[in-house]
Design an enzyme around this catalytic site. Structure first.
Site, mmCIF file in Angstrom:
data_model
loop_
_atom_site.group_PDB
_atom_site.id
_atom_site.type_symbol
_atom_site.label_atom_id
_atom_site.label_comp_id
_atom_site.label_asym_id
_atom_site.label_seq_id
_atom_site.Cartn_x
_atom_site.Cartn_y
_atom_site.Cartn_z
ATOM 1 C CG MET A 87 -39.503 14.549 53.548
ATOM 2 S SD MET A 87 -39.031 13.791 51.974
ATOM 3 C CE MET A 87 -37.582 12.865 52.461
ATOM 4 N N GLY A 88 -40.368 17.701 51.831
ATOM 5 C CA GLY A 88 -41.677 18.313 51.675
ATOM 6 C C GLY A 88 -42.777 17.273 51.727
ATOM 7 C CB CYS A 89 -46.453 17.551 51.718
ATOM 8 S SG CYS A 89 -46.812 18.547 50.271
ATOM 9 C CB THR A 90 -44.875 15.960 46.922
ATOM 10 O OG1 THR A 90 -43.914 16.998 46.696
ATOM 11 C CG2 THR A 90 -46.259 16.554 47.017
ATOM 12 N N GLY A 91 -42.200 14.785 48.944
ATOM 13 C CA GLY A 91 -40.909 14.122 48.829
ATOM 14 C C GLY A 91 -39.747 15.044 49.135
#
Length: 379
Positions: A352-356
């Site tokens: 899970m990255g900062c944008t999704g």
């Protein structure tokens, strides 16, 4: 001036206004059920009287007990009786729309809300806010796009811009709507104002009102409506916006707008305005036409089209260091996307990255992994 002279003067002024606008049609009438509010009868009536004094192009019919007001009243003694009378008035054509609370829409119908965003003071449609277009989140959000475009067009937005809120299922919704557009359905996507762009919108876009229509599931939309309408009043009194909007669905034959039991007079006033605008703008006809266009472009086929399913028994290749990131994959597809890469000999992990959601792969495999994922239909 006595009462009779004033009535005559008002009527003549109305005729003059209609002549000036070239509008000779009868005013639409909008019903308002006034029982059931947590804020009391007086608040409901105040909202109706505020609308009556502010807007002169539609009439208001109260449905509830007798109260001290100059507005027309059709008597009802319980919320249930009020809904029954409201439905009867709609069926007979005595009112062309209605505003109410806690109405039971059938599956396939969901309400299209309308808010004022705090960062720019811009109006934005939230599609949707109550009811459910489908028991499947992705299918519901796709249908919400068609319903929301119809609602937007009924209030005068000729080519509304559409964004998809970054919630579970958003990437799948984007893929279906993109293919629907490629097949000929005219949907006007809007880019996020964040640096990475894209049609999937961030929380910042909500505050700025980046797009005219923000697509989401109804439960998320319901929360957003409550936040936008009462963030500056402590939550127990909705002060801003146009309410939770009209129920829209394929073949649905009435205009019923929803407000909350915590909606204050300012919201009730604008909910009546929104409902009247939908009636004046032939929402039912526009919704039917939008669904006809979407269906002719393969809407139903795209919704039921099954995503590629990977075998459950695929084992991952030998573990490697994974520092390459692949974004733009729906969280619902992460596991299957990883298995698609494993099948081709690429080790991958979900994250899970900062944008999704993201898939992590070895740096030297990013290009090949991207190609595999795209061919499998996950991007």
């Amino acid at each position: 001036m006595d009462v009779t002279k004033k009535l005559i003067a008002d009527a003549l002024c109305e005729i003059a206004d209609n002549i000036e606008r070239g509008d000779f049609s009868k005013k639409v009438a909008v019903g308002l059920t006034i029982l059931g509010s947590e804020l009391g009868l007086s608040e409901m009536v105040r909202g109706a009287e505020l609308a009556a004094s502010k807007y002169k192009d539609f009439e208001i019919v109260l449905i509830g007990p007798k109260v001290d007001t100059k507005l027309k009243i059709v008597e009802a003694n319980t919320p249930e009786e009020g809904h029954k009378i409201m439905d009867d008035l709609l069926l007979k054509g005595e009112i062309q729309g209605a505003v109410t609370q806690h109405y039971d829409f059938p599956i396939g119908v969901a309400t299209v809300g309308r808010v004022i965003t705090p960062a720019r003071g811009k109006e934005m449609i939230i599609g949707t806010t109550t009811g459910t277009a489908s028991t499947s989140r992705i299918e519901a959000m796709v249908i919400n796009a068609i319903s929301s475009v119809a609602a937007a067009k009924s209030i005068g937005m000729e080519n509304p811009t559409v964004g998809i809120l970054n919630v579970e299922g958003s990437r799948s919704v984007e893929r279906i709507l993109t293919e629907l557009k490629q097949r000929g359905y005219d949907i006007n996507f809007k880019e996020s104002k964040r640096a990475d762009g894209g049609v999937v919108m961030r929380g910042n876009d909500l505050l700025m009102g980046t797009c005219d229509i923000m697509l989401c599931d109804s439960l998320t939309g319901n929360i957003l409506m409550k936040l936008f309408s009462s963030f500056n009043s402590g939550g127990d009194y909705e002060t801003l916006g146009y309410g939770y909007g009209p129920g829209v669905g394929e073949g649905y034959d009435r205009i019923i707008n929803i407000i909350s039991r915590a909606s204050g007079a300012p919201v009730i006033c604008e909910a009546l305005r929104y409902c009247a605008s939908c009636a004046q703008g032939n929402l039912i006809d526009k919704a039917n036409k939008e669904f006809q266009k979407a269906n002719s472009c393969g809407l139903k086929e795209l919704i039921v089209k099954k995503e590629s399913k990977q075998e459950d028994n695929i084992a991952p290749p030998p573990k490697r260091v994974v520092t390459g990131e692949i974004a733009g994959i729906d969280i619902l597809d992460l596991e299957d996307a990883c298995k698609a890469l494993w099948k081709e000999g690429i080790y991958s992990e979900s994250g899970m990255g900062c944008t999704g959601p993201i898939i992590l792969v070895p740096e030297d495999e990013i290009d090949r992994a991207n190609d595999i994922i795209k061919k499998a239909g996950f991007k």
